[in-house]
Design an enzyme around this catalytic site. Structure first.
Site, PDB file in Angstrom:
ATOM      1  N   GLY A 122       0.929  16.759  14.386  1.00 13.61           N
ATOM      2  CA  GLY A 122       0.212  17.885  14.988  1.00 13.61           C
ATOM      3  C   GLY A 122       0.305  19.137  14.127  1.00 13.61           C
ATOM      4  O   GLY A 122       1.362  19.426  13.566  1.00 13.61           O
ATOM      5  N   VAL A 193      30.211  16.309  10.943  1.00  9.31           N
ATOM      6  CA  VAL A 193      30.090  15.315  12.012  1.00  9.31           C
ATOM      7  C   VAL A 193      29.556  13.984  11.478  1.00  9.31           C
ATOM      8  O   VAL A 193      30.112  12.921  11.748  1.00  9.31           O
ATOM      9  CB  VAL A 193      29.180  15.846  13.139  1.00  9.31           C
ATOM     10  CG1 VAL A 193      29.430  15.068  14.398  1.00  9.31           C
ATOM     11  CG2 VAL A 193      29.413  17.314  13.390  1.00  9.31           C
ATOM     12  N   GLY A 281      24.745  18.982   6.226  1.00  8.40           N
ATOM     13  CA  GLY A 281      23.999  19.797   7.180  1.00  8.40           C
ATOM     14  C   GLY A 281      22.522  19.455   7.184  1.00  8.40           C
ATOM     15  O   GLY A 281      22.066  18.601   6.417  1.00  8.40           O
ATOM     16  N   HIS A 454      44.677   7.691  39.636  1.00  7.65           N
ATOM     17  CA  HIS A 454      45.781   7.140  38.843  1.00  7.65           C
ATOM     18  C   HIS A 454      45.653   5.629  38.767  1.00  7.65           C
ATOM     19  O   HIS A 454      45.396   4.997  39.773  1.00  7.65           O
ATOM     20  CB  HIS A 454      47.122   7.497  39.486  1.00  7.65           C
ATOM     21  CG  HIS A 454      48.275   6.880  38.756  1.00  7.65           C
ATOM     22  ND1 HIS A 454      48.738   7.393  37.559  1.00  7.65           N
ATOM     23  CD2 HIS A 454      49.035   5.779  39.027  1.00  7.65           C
ATOM     24  CE1 HIS A 454      49.745   6.637  37.135  1.00  7.65           C
ATOM     25  NE2 HIS A 454      49.938   5.651  38.006  1.00  7.65           N
TER      26      HIS A 454
HETATM   27  P1  FAD Z   1      14.174  15.696  16.531  1.00  5.00           P
HETATM   28  O1  FAD Z   1      15.019  14.716  17.246  1.00  5.00           O
HETATM   29  O2  FAD Z   1      14.349  15.821  15.068  1.00  5.00           O
HETATM   30  O3  FAD Z   1      12.685  15.295  16.871  1.00  5.00           O
HETATM   31  C1  FAD Z   1      11.577  15.929  16.288  1.00  5.00           C
HETATM   32  C2  FAD Z   1      10.431  14.957  16.320  1.00  5.00           C
HETATM   33  O4  FAD Z   1       9.231  15.660  16.004  1.00  5.00           O
HETATM   34  C3  FAD Z   1      10.535  13.838  15.291  1.00  5.00           C
HETATM   35  O5  FAD Z   1      10.129  12.619  15.853  1.00  5.00           O
HETATM   36  C4  FAD Z   1       9.571  14.271  14.194  1.00  5.00           C
HETATM   37  O6  FAD Z   1       9.065  13.187  13.433  1.00  5.00           O
HETATM   38  C5  FAD Z   1       8.487  14.912  15.050  1.00  5.00           C
HETATM   39  N1  FAD Z   1       7.643  15.878  14.340  1.00  5.00           N
HETATM   40  C6  FAD Z   1       8.026  16.850  13.484  1.00  5.00           C
HETATM   41  N2  FAD Z   1       6.949  17.575  13.102  1.00  5.00           N
HETATM   42  C7  FAD Z   1       5.877  17.058  13.744  1.00  5.00           C
HETATM   43  C8  FAD Z   1       4.515  17.388  13.784  1.00  5.00           C
HETATM   44  N3  FAD Z   1       4.028  18.443  13.110  1.00  5.00           N
HETATM   45  N4  FAD Z   1       3.686  16.624  14.553  1.00  5.00           N
HETATM   46  C9  FAD Z   1       4.182  15.568  15.265  1.00  5.00           C
HETATM   47  N5  FAD Z   1       5.473  15.235  15.284  1.00  5.00           N
HETATM   48  C10 FAD Z   1       6.307  15.968  14.537  1.00  5.00           C
HETATM   49  N6  FAD Z   1      23.326  15.100  18.589  1.00  5.00           N
HETATM   50  C11 FAD Z   1      24.056  14.905  19.704  1.00  5.00           C
HETATM   51  O7  FAD Z   1      23.955  15.694  20.635  1.00  5.00           O
HETATM   52  N7  FAD Z   1      24.896  13.828  19.817  1.00  5.00           N
HETATM   53  C12 FAD Z   1      25.044  12.935  18.822  1.00  5.00           C
HETATM   54  O8  FAD Z   1      25.809  11.979  18.973  1.00  5.00           O
HETATM   55  C13 FAD Z   1      24.305  13.116  17.636  1.00  5.00           C
HETATM   56  N8  FAD Z   1      24.414  12.244  16.625  1.00  5.00           N
HETATM   57  C14 FAD Z   1      23.673  12.432  15.501  1.00  5.00           C
HETATM   58  C15 FAD Z   1      23.837  11.542  14.457  1.00  5.00           C
HETATM   59  C16 FAD Z   1      23.122  11.702  13.289  1.00  5.00           C
HETATM   60  C17 FAD Z   1      23.308  10.722  12.167  1.00  5.00           C
HETATM   61  C18 FAD Z   1      22.192  12.781  13.182  1.00  5.00           C
HETATM   62  C19 FAD Z   1      21.368  12.958  11.948  1.00  5.00           C
HETATM   63  C20 FAD Z   1      22.022  13.680  14.212  1.00  5.00           C
HETATM   64  C21 FAD Z   1      22.779  13.522  15.381  1.00  5.00           C
HETATM   65  N9  FAD Z   1      22.677  14.414  16.443  1.00  5.00           N
HETATM   66  C22 FAD Z   1      23.436  14.232  17.565  1.00  5.00           C
HETATM   67  C23 FAD Z   1      21.753  15.560  16.391  1.00  5.00           C
HETATM   68  C24 FAD Z   1      20.464  15.240  17.159  1.00  5.00           C
HETATM   69  O9  FAD Z   1      19.880  14.089  16.598  1.00  5.00           O
HETATM   70  C25 FAD Z   1      19.519  16.413  17.095  1.00  5.00           C
HETATM   71  O10 FAD Z   1      20.161  17.586  17.527  1.00  5.00           O
HETATM   72  C26 FAD Z   1      18.295  16.170  17.978  1.00  5.00           C
HETATM   73  O11 FAD Z   1      17.625  15.001  17.580  1.00  5.00           O
HETATM   74  C27 FAD Z   1      17.352  17.353  17.947  1.00  5.00           C
HETATM   75  O12 FAD Z   1      16.267  17.084  18.766  1.00  5.00           O
HETATM   76  P2  FAD Z   1      14.823  17.742  18.517  1.00  5.00           P
HETATM   77  O13 FAD Z   1      13.959  17.249  19.615  1.00  5.00           O
HETATM   78  O14 FAD Z   1      14.970  19.194  18.323  1.00  5.00           O
HETATM   79  O15 FAD Z   1      14.342  17.170  17.118  1.00  5.00           O
HETATM   80  P1  NAI Z   2      27.805  19.454   9.437  1.00  2.60           P
HETATM   81  O1  NAI Z   2      27.367  20.853   9.433  1.00  2.60           O
HETATM   82  O2  NAI Z   2      28.481  18.904  10.636  1.00  2.60           O
HETATM   83  O3  NAI Z   2      28.786  19.200   8.227  1.00  2.60           O
HETATM   84  C1  NAI Z   2      28.436  19.450   6.905  1.00  2.60           C
HETATM   85  C2  NAI Z   2      29.693  19.547   6.071  1.00  2.60           C
HETATM   86  O4  NAI Z   2      29.331  19.534   4.712  1.00  2.60           O
HETATM   87  C3  NAI Z   2      30.458  20.844   6.327  1.00  2.60           C
HETATM   88  O5  NAI Z   2      31.819  20.557   6.536  1.00  2.60           O
HETATM   89  C4  NAI Z   2      30.213  21.649   5.063  1.00  2.60           C
HETATM   90  O6  NAI Z   2      31.281  22.510   4.745  1.00  2.60           O
HETATM   91  C5  NAI Z   2      30.063  20.538   4.040  1.00  2.60           C
HETATM   92  N1  NAI Z   2      29.313  20.915   2.848  1.00  2.60           N
HETATM   93  C6  NAI Z   2      28.197  21.693   2.769  1.00  2.60           C
HETATM   94  N2  NAI Z   2      27.787  21.788   1.485  1.00  2.60           N
HETATM   95  C7  NAI Z   2      28.654  21.061   0.734  1.00  2.60           C
HETATM   96  C8  NAI Z   2      28.747  20.770  -0.638  1.00  2.60           C
HETATM   97  N3  NAI Z   2      27.867  21.254  -1.525  1.00  2.60           N
HETATM   98  N4  NAI Z   2      29.764  19.995  -1.064  1.00  2.60           N
HETATM   99  C9  NAI Z   2      30.668  19.477  -0.181  1.00  2.60           C
HETATM  100  N5  NAI Z   2      30.625  19.730   1.148  1.00  2.60           N
HETATM  101  C10 NAI Z   2      29.627  20.494   1.600  1.00  2.60           C
HETATM  102  O7  NAI Z   2      26.499  18.617   9.053  1.00  2.60           O
HETATM  103  P2  NAI Z   2      26.195  17.057   9.098  1.00  2.60           P
HETATM  104  O8  NAI Z   2      27.442  16.263   9.161  1.00  2.60           O
HETATM  105  O9  NAI Z   2      25.228  16.834   7.981  1.00  2.60           O
HETATM  106  O10 NAI Z   2      25.434  16.901  10.458  1.00  2.60           O
HETATM  107  C11 NAI Z   2      24.300  17.707  10.744  1.00  2.60           C
HETATM  108  C12 NAI Z   2      24.267  18.065  12.173  1.00  2.60           C
HETATM  109  O11 NAI Z   2      23.844  16.961  12.950  1.00  2.60           O
HETATM  110  C13 NAI Z   2      25.603  18.451  12.773  1.00  2.60           C
HETATM  111  O12 NAI Z   2      25.951  19.786  12.507  1.00  2.60           O
HETATM  112  C14 NAI Z   2      25.350  18.247  14.221  1.00  2.60           C
HETATM  113  O13 NAI Z   2      24.682  19.368  14.732  1.00  2.60           O
HETATM  114  C15 NAI Z   2      24.442  17.052  14.229  1.00  2.60           C
HETATM  115  N6  NAI Z   2      25.221  15.844  14.511  1.00  2.60           N
HETATM  116  C16 NAI Z   2      25.851  15.740  15.710  1.00  2.60           C
HETATM  117  C17 NAI Z   2      26.614  14.644  16.008  1.00  2.60           C
HETATM  118  C18 NAI Z   2      27.329  14.595  17.295  1.00  2.60           C
HETATM  119  O14 NAI Z   2      27.036  15.407  18.150  1.00  2.60           O
HETATM  120  N7  NAI Z   2      28.250  13.664  17.489  1.00  2.60           N
HETATM  121  C19 NAI Z   2      26.755  13.530  15.083  1.00  2.60           C
HETATM  122  C20 NAI Z   2      26.085  13.765  13.818  1.00  2.60           C
HETATM  123  C21 NAI Z   2      25.329  14.869  13.574  1.00  2.60           C
END
Ligand code: FAD
Ligand code: NAI
Length: 475
Positions: A122, A193, A281, A454
């Site tokens: 979109g 994370v 990140g 418990h």
């Molecule tokens: P997204 O989930 O990124 O969804 C955006 C959607 O919009 C996508 O499908 C994208 O393709 C679509 N889109 C983008 N632009 C357009 C466009 N112009 N037109 C149509 N579609 C479009 N968070 C937690 O709370 N718990 C977790 O355990 C957790 N684990 C994670 C593990 C990993 C490996 C990663 C990478 C992230 C994790 N997160 C976790 C973070 C979580 O995935 C995100 O915070 C969350 O998905 C954000 O939701 P959102 O709807 O903002 O965006």
């Molecule tokens: P993050 O922000 O959690 O961690 C990134 C780490 O990389 C930080 O510790 C930072 O200091 C380090 N870093 C940054 N630049 C660097 C460099 N040049 N060299 C070495 N280290 C460097 O980001 P991450 O793990 O990529 O995850 C992205 C986000 O996705 C999270 O912040 C979280 O919001 C979401 N997420 C949430 C999960 C959950 O809720 N369980 C699981 C996975 C992701």
């Protein structure tokens, strides 16, 4: 099919699809556009969370934990396992089946709630009296109009400068969740994370994992006492984390990746890995949205600029989730999605940023809500602390998982709970009690006086609350 909608949501991740469902529940004609494709090119709504985030990572964490238990914990229970082996292909296939169930579940929910779904990309075209014209390109080629637009376009992984993800050797979260054989040596850049969760998965199934982190402190955003405990436990498991490193050149060969870096003592180091995960990140995604063309304001870091109510600079255009400020968490995105739909309906949608829980799904899990001890100190808030170790909890002993603790921080005068921090078994589930308590502005004494079953891990929460007043019963 009508092409005019009260609400058009761009993005079908947890922020977008939940906003669309809530808007439809409130009686608005609603469309949701999402461009995610599965391996066959079909629609795969659910965004990062469902496809390459929360759900698949938890599936792999579960599989790898079972494997680790079978190899290391079962014997103590008298369960003998001979010829244990890991079928990575099956682990990945199971993960993919779970992702598909979630994609299909969202499509079902759209039907059930009468949300019109467009599989495509979109972008804003123009605004006029009828609303905003949105062009959909891809599987569904349409132009639709929405009176209200909710931008929920999520985030993308951040790459190191000049080091592109090839998803074969240099992996983002997408590649890290699809590795097809156990890499003997796995490098991870970033001990955040994703680094800790993905590092745990592959360590459990046999990789030698090295995590390289730029910051000198481990998990800086986590309560220091909890982070130190977690660091000790991860080191014992064999997850090697080097802090304070400076990453230099990264070169991908045919079958491996060489990473040059400077360690915390200033010494030059070189490491060769079979795969390298870069998890440093994520960055907001506004690609191809035509934000500039329509005049949608972004902030200096590329996030869609919003106020406290998720309103953008354009009338009737809202933005939620990873594409706006605040923690990048699925549940934060969902809460914002619901709140915006309710605000469009004239209601008072509300998101309490002080009670958003965080969970890191390592083993043991780390979970927290509210302020850390270091934050309270920095803010000059007088507080009392109480901790209780899982070692002294009967259920944890029966489970065979006594690592970690629960920690309460309460206001020194009023006893109101200011933060709860857990490292230990099922911390992800235990934290909910603390979130509820903080939402109701409970005191630590409130939790201490509530009857907890418990034997249960939740008794450790009650005991930590008792410890605030120095009257733990079992420690
Ligand atoms: P997204 O989930 O990124 O969804 C955006 C959607 O919009 C996508 O499908 C994208 O393709 C679509 N889109 C983008 N632009 C357009 C466009 N112009 N037109 C149509 N579609 C479009 N968070 C937690 O709370 N718990 C977790 O355990 C957790 N684990 C994670 C593990 C990993 C490996 C990663 C990478 C992230 C994790 N997160 C976790 C973070 C979580 O995935 C995100 O915070 C969350 O998905 C954000 O939701 P959102 O709807 O903002 O965006
Ligand atoms: P993050 O922000 O959690 O961690 C990134 C780490 O990389 C930080 O510790 C930072 O200091 C380090 N870093 C940054 N630049 C660097 C460099 N040049 N060299 C070495 N280290 C460097 O980001 P991450 O793990 O990529 O995850 C992205 C986000 O996705 C999270 O912040 C979280 O919001 C979401 N997420 C949430 C999960 C959950 O809720 N369980 C699981 C996975 C992701």
């Amino acid at each position: 099919m009508s092409k005019n909608f009260d609400v058009v949501v761009i993005g079908g991740g947890p922020g977008g699809y939940i906003a669309a469902i809530r808007a439809a529940q409130l009686g608005f004609s609603t469309a949701c556009i999402d461009d995610w494709k599965n391996a066959k090119g079909g629609a795969a709504p659910g965004g990062t969370c469902t496809n390459v985030g929360c759900i698949p990572s938890k599936a792999l964490l579960q599989s790898s934990e079972h494997y680790e238990h079978a190899g290391h914990a079962f014997a103590e229970h008298g369960i003998e396992v001979k010829g244990l082996s890991m079928n990575v292909g099956q682990m990945i296939a199971r993960k993919e089946a779970i992702v598909k169930q979630n994609n299909d579940g969202i499509l079902y929910l759209f039907k059930k709630n009468k949300v019109t779904f467009f599989h495509g990309h979109g972008s804003f075209v123009k605004a006029d009296a009828a609303g905003y014209e949105i062009k959909v390109t891809g599987a569904a080629e349409e132009t639709i109009v929405g009176k209200h637009i909710i931008v929920a376009t999520g985030s993308n992984p951040r790459a190191l400068p000049n080091v592109a993800f090839d998803e074969k050797l240099i992996l983002s979260n997408t590649g890290a969740l699809a590795i097809d054989a156990v890499p003997a040596k796995l490098g991870v850049i970033g001990a955040g994370v994703i680094g800790l969760e993905m590092g745990s998965v592959w360590r459990r199934v046999g990789s030698q994992v090295t995590v390289l982190e730029a910051l000198p402190a481990f998990l800086g955003a986590v309560d220091e006492q909890i982070a130190k405990e977690a660091q000790k436990l991860f080191a014992k498991q064999g997850l090697s984390v080097s802090l304070g490193v400076k990453i230099g050149a990264i070169a991908a060969g045919k079958k491996d990746v060489t990473v040059e870096y400077t360690d915390d003592k200033g010494n030059a180091q070189k490491a060769v890995f079979d795969k390298l995960i870069v998890s440093i990140g994520r960055v907001p995604n506004t690609n191809g949205l035509n934000a500039e063309g329509i005049g949608l304001k972004l902030d200096e870091r590329g996030f869609v600029a919003v106020d406290g109510d998720c309103k953008t600079n354009l009338p009737n255009v809202w933005a939620v989730g990873d594409v706006v400020r605040g923690p990048m968490l699925a549940h934060k995105a969902e809460e914002e999605g619901v709140a915006v739909a309710e605000r469009i309906a004239g209601q008072h949608g509300h998101v309490n940023f002080n009670t958003i829980p965080w969970v890191i799904y390592t083993s043991p899990e780390i979970a927290w809500v509210g302020k850390t001890e270091q934050q309270l100190k920095a803010e000059g808030v007088a507080y009392k602390a109480g901790t209780f170790p899982f070692m002294a909890n009967g259920r944890a002993r029966a489970l065979g998982d006594t690592s970690g603790m629960v920690k309460f921080l309460a206001d020194a005068k009023t006893d109101e709970i200011l933060g709860v921090h857990i490292v230990g078994p099922m911390a992800s589930e235990l934290i909910s009690e603390a979130v509820v308590a903080m939402e109701f502005r409970a005191s630590s004494e409130d939790i201490a006086r509530i009857c907890h079953a418990h034997p249960s891990l939740s008794e450790a929460t009650k005991e930590a609350a008792l410890a605030v007043d120095k009257r733990s019963l079992n420690f």
